[in-house]
Design a protein around this motif. Structure first.
Motif: not given
Lengths: 910, 110
Positions: A29-34, A36-37
């Motif tokens: 999830g964290d990797l995905n959020e980064y 997307e950013r």
């Protein structure tokens, strides 16, 4: 919110693989959020790269699954030892290592090519930032008189309009009309331009960066044109093109934008976009222009919102189509959505457009087929490795026994042999990479279509894929030896080593039941009763080799048959010259003065190469209409091409308008279809039929001649009803020139220079009929070349494996051979002794391979070619003969070498 | 003893977790730290520290609700445990004590 491109799937899987189950979800999830950013800030490409790096960086002690932790620790220490022993082993058995490395390298080069090919295909259209939300409308059309429905990549203008007006939940609609092809004139410079009529929304859907001009308004007004950078440079040189005028035909257009050149990997390719409002103005008197059934020259692209409800949109499309179909008698059209990324690799669609295909396309089936073939070749090399290392590995039992005795676990021995195989396959990768570089241009130049489709340039993703692939091959090759050795028990392995020393013969470890089981798979045989079972791998290898070679042989013969096929008319030495919009009269006059040109005729299209023209015809029954393929030809066409007339004669009238064409010459199938006295064609002469198509409505025509059936379509089509009509000056023309010349290039040059007098802008596009036929079947020739190449590789790899085994057998049986020789055995009987096993093996392989190939061709492939020649025995046996000869050479030479050794040299020590 | 003494970064992370209340998950913590310290704080480092602190029992965590963002993956929200709170208080009092030991006169001279 905008929908983002997804992070690379393999990196996600990689994290999911190594990470502890308890941590994996929020970590991803964290990797995905980064990600997307980063997509917002740096663009998808950088974001993906960062994602991959981060995914690797999270490979830490606390994130990695626990059970692997201990092993990893030990393995890391042992890895050095494994590499060292592997290296020593490779160096010790130079011959066998090189057989393995070369075999793997050759087979892997095929894999590398395929990977590069797949990656290139996968990268199509990915440059579109909103690519995942772009869809194209597919028309599923059912025409009256045709069986089933066809899927078309094109649709009508009306579809686009209706979707924009009525369908909710669609963000953007863009219509591309694909028959824009005109000569652009700037000052005295002229250049043919190809492109689309397009709407302004095209720039909102696709990522086509505009260098100059306003993308919002550039395609708004009539007579606006947007050029690509290259087209602009060709027309205006280094001057600024924006705002300048271009003359197309007789009309002036204004350049309202310059856009960046399209990426190579875009299924849409053009040099210019002209505002669709121009096409509307030009066609305002054409009633058909906006009809629901005028579906052959427009593509409609949709941009859906990220939260699109596909089923809802589909049901709206269905409702829309239902409404429109109500008014149509002959045509029923359904609409479907096709995701942008499924256009290049996806379902086969009719291109629909008259101006040619919409872009590159590869059906997934072909990719699966190629993948399967490559896998077979790679497996063959893996079998070599398995066979040779198990056979040779009898000598390594001592090492394994010792490792086990001092505490190595099964998994560690397994790991060791896998590492060895992977090391070898990495070495092979190095070699196969050079082969890849060597083969790449060959593959690309195999056909112009491939050249337009892929570049096969190295990318970082490709390099990673290569390495991963190579490791996978290593595992595939090393798996069986790894299982084999890891199952050997220490005591037995060590005991056997001494047993081997006593007997002097090859070691046969009685390690455990599973080793016994595995030995069934290997080439080495001791007991004659079990010989066949143990040679399973070699049999599989040779079966595939034989299938490959036989397929090549049959395919080649069939292909040659297709090219030499009797189409029912003569194509020899006929040069077809498309007039490219000019009236043919001037050129005809010029050509008739060239002495090498012995005959001239005019026609609308060239038949037998896949082109088609046609309409619906009715005989007396006004309810019964049938699709009839047509060609418009002049009075010289039939004699020039040697068509056989069964009744009646050639055209009498020379109509000057399309409507004046009232005569028709039909084929036998035509008579059969309408039941106009098929037995006696003579009676058909003078009968009246009515003809309608998209231009003509209910024109009454008289049959003046009946010709023998010929192949209007390609040879994979059944012969259907065909009618020839008189060519009129209103039709586009192709000149068919019969050439009789001893110096073809000079004649062609002469003809080309006459073309230059008529048209300075467009290059001369003539093609010999036979060449056109060859080009029409190029896909077969490409396929045969690929399979032929693979079969060459397969036979090389199988032969190398055989060579390795023969060398090994003669080495271990050298004493036996020599003793036999001392006892008086002849060289011939020794060769028989050593090759007997192989001959049985080959016989089994042939018994499987040949019937399989035969049945495959007769029941699967050739059923698509109703007029094919049956498969001959010669083609079937050719492959077998090739294999036997190569194998005979290998076995013979090695055995002779062994048989010729001086007995005293070998037996001196005994 | 390991677990009682906080490293500088660990302390910062703990404080941020406490400050963010309900919103304390890895990326938010990372952003908050970056904003306040003015240095780029790598996610990997924060992740590792959060993990270590949880192992030490100074933090506890639970997964939140799945949302559309983050590829549908749930967030892991961290909360201070009693031990965590105690460790922070301990660290602060230790500092305060040390601060108090510096006579203001000496302080001004430096």
């Amino acid at each position: 919110m905008k929908e983002q491109p997804q992070p690379p799937a393999w990196a996600q899987r990689f994290v999911a693989w190594y990470c502890k189950p308890s941590l994996v979800e929020d970590l991803l999830g964290d990797l995905n959020e980064y990600f997307e950013r980063n997509v917002q800030a740096l663009g998808p490409r950088r974001a993906k790269l960062i994602y991959i790096i981060d995914a690797l960086k999270f490979f830490r002690i606390y994130t990695v699954r626990k059970p692997t932790l201990a092993n990893l620790f030990i393995n890391r220490i042992m890895l050095g030892s494994y590499i060292k022993t592997s290296g020593r082993n490779v160096m010790r058995n130079k011959l066998f290592s090189s057989i393995n490395i070369v075999g793997l390298a050759i087979s892997m080069s095929v894999g590398l090519l395929l990977i590069a090919f797949l990656l290139d295909l996968r990268s199509y259209d990915r440059f579109n930032q909103q690519g995942e939300r772009i869809y194209r409308i597919t028309n599923v059309a059912t025409f009256k008189g045709e069986q089933g429905s066809g899927k078309y990549a094109s649709t009508s203008l009306k579809t686009g309009r209706l979707i924009r007006e009525k369908v909710t939940g669609v963000e953007e609609v863009a219509i591309l009309r694909n028959d824009f092809s005109q000569d652009a004139q700037v000052g005295d410079r002229a250049l043919p331009l190809k492109g689309f009529w397009a709407e302004p929304s095209v720039f909102r859907i696709f990522t086509f960066p505009m260098l100059e001009g306003n993308p919002e308004t550039a395609l708004r007004d009539p007579y606006s044109i947007v050029l690509t950078e290259t087209a602009a440079r060709k027309l205006f040189g280094h001057e600024s093109a924006l705002g300048r005028a271009i003359k197309l035909d007789t009309l002036d257009y204004q350049v309202t934008g310059i856009m960046k050149d399209l990426p190579f990997f875009s299924h849409i390719q053009f040099e210019a976009l002209v505002s669709l409002s121009t096409a509307e103005q030009l066609n305002r008197h054409d009633q058909n222009f906006e009809k629901w059934t005028s579906m052959f020259s427009n593509s409609v692209y949709l941009l859906l919102p990220p939260t699109a409800d596909l089923p809802a949109i589909q049901s709206q499309l269905d409702a829309l189509a239902r409404e429109e179909n109500r008014a149509e008698e002959n045509t029923k059209i359904q609409l479907e959505l096709l995701p942008l990324y499924d256009i290049v690799v996806g379902e086969n669609l009719h291109s629909g457009s008259m101006s040619g295909s919409v872009g590159p396309h590869v059906p997934p089936l072909v990719l699966w087929l190629l993948g399967g073939l490559a896998l077979v070749v790679i497996l063959s090399a893996c079998f070599n490795y398995t066979n040779l290392s198990i056979a040779r590995g009898m000598r390594r039992f001592k090492e394994v026994g010792l490792r086990k005795a001092i505490g190595a676990e099964k998994s560690q021995v397994r790991y060791q042999f896998l590492v060895e195989a992977i090391l070898l396959s990495l070495a092979a990768l190095f070699l196969s990479f050079f082969l890849f570089l060597l083969l790449r241009p060959q593959l690309i130049h195999l056909a112009p279509e491939i050249q337009r489709m892929v570049k096969l340039d190295l990318t970082p993703t490709m390099v990673v894929a290569f390495v991963v692939f190579s490791v996978a091959v290593g595992i595939m090759a090393g798996l069986v030896p790894a299982l084999f050795f890891s199952n050997a028990s220490a005591i037995q392995a060590l005991k056997n080593e001494s047993a081997r020393n006593r007997t002097g013969g090859p070691a046969v470890p009685r390690a455990s039941w599973s080793v016994q089981g595995l030995r069934y798979l290997t080439l080495r045989a001791t007991a004659p009763t079990q010989r066949l079972g143990r040679r399973a791998l070699a049999v599989i290898q040779y079966t595939f080799t034989l299938i490959f070679i036989t397929t090549t042989a049959i395919g080649y013969v069939q292909y040659k048959n297709i090219l030499a096929f009797d189409l029912g008319f003569n194509t020899e030495n006929i040069l077809n010259i498309p007039m490219q919009g000019h009236k043919p009269d001037a050129l005809l006059k010029e050509l008739s003065e060239i002495p090498e040109v012995t005959g001239l005729s005019r026609s609308l299209i060239i038949t037998s190469v896949g082109n088609a023209w046609g309409g619906y015809m009715k005989y007396q029954d006004s309810q019964d209409s049938a699709l009839v393929m047509t060609n418009h030809v002049d009075e010289n066409y039939l004699p020039l091409h040697g068509y056989q007339l069964l009744a009646g004669g050639n055209f009498v009238t020379r109509p000057t308008t399309a409507d004046g064409a009232r005569e028709v010459i039909v084929n036998q199938q035509f008579l059969k279809r309408f039941n106009i006295s098929p037995r006696d064609p003579q009676k058909a002469i003078g009968q009246e039929v009515t003809f309608s198509n998209f231009k003509v409505h209910g024109r009454r025509m008289t049959i003046v001649g009946v010709m023998k059936d010929f192949h209007y379509g390609k040879v994979d089509n059944l012969i259907g009803p065909v009618a020839f009509m008189p060519w009129t000056p209103e039709d586009p023309a192709i000149i068919n020139a019969k050439i009789k010349s001893t110096d073809l290039p000079a004649t062609l040059a002469k003809i080309e220079s006459t073309w230059k007098k008529i048209d300075q802008v467009h290059p001369f596009e003539a093609e010999f009929y036979d060449e056109a036929i060859e080009a029409a079947y190029r896909e077969f020739s490409v396929l045969i070349k690929i399979i032929g190449f693979l079969s060459f590789l397969a036979i090389s790899i199988a032969s190398m494996g055989l060579f390795g085994m023969v060398v090994f057998t003669t080495e271990t049986r050298l004493k036996e051979i020599v003793i036999r020789k001392v006892m008086g055995a002849s060289s011939g009987s020794l060769i028989y002794l050593l090759s007997r096993g192989f001959l049985v093996l080959l016989a089994v392989a042939a018994l499987i391979a040949l019937p399989v190939t035969y049945l495959f061709f007769e029941n699967v492939v050739l059923t698509h070619f109703p007029y094919h020649r049956p498969v001959q025995l010669v083609e079937l046996l050719f492959g077998l003969l090739a294999v036997v000869v190569v194998a005979g050479l290998i076995i013979g030479s090695q055995t002779l070498k062994a048989a010729r050794t001086n007995p005293t040299e070998v037996l001196r020590g005994e | 003893m390991k677990g009682t003494n906080l490293g500088e970064f660990e302390e910062l992370v703990l404080l941020t977790v406490a400050a963010l209340l309900e919103e304390a998950y890895s990326v938010a913590i990372c952003d908050e730290l970056s904003a306040h310290t003015g240095r780029t704080v790598k996610l990997g480092v924060v992740h590792a520290v959060l993990n270590r602190l949880e192992e030490k029992g100074l933090l506890k965590s639970e997964l939140g609700e799945a949302t559309k963002a983050r590829g549908g993956k749930r967030k892991r929200f961290y909360q201070l445990t009693a031990a965590g709170k105690a460790a922070l208080v301990h660290a602060k009092s230790l500092r305060d004590q040390l601060w108090d030991r510096i006579p203001s006169l000496v302080w001004k001279k430096i």
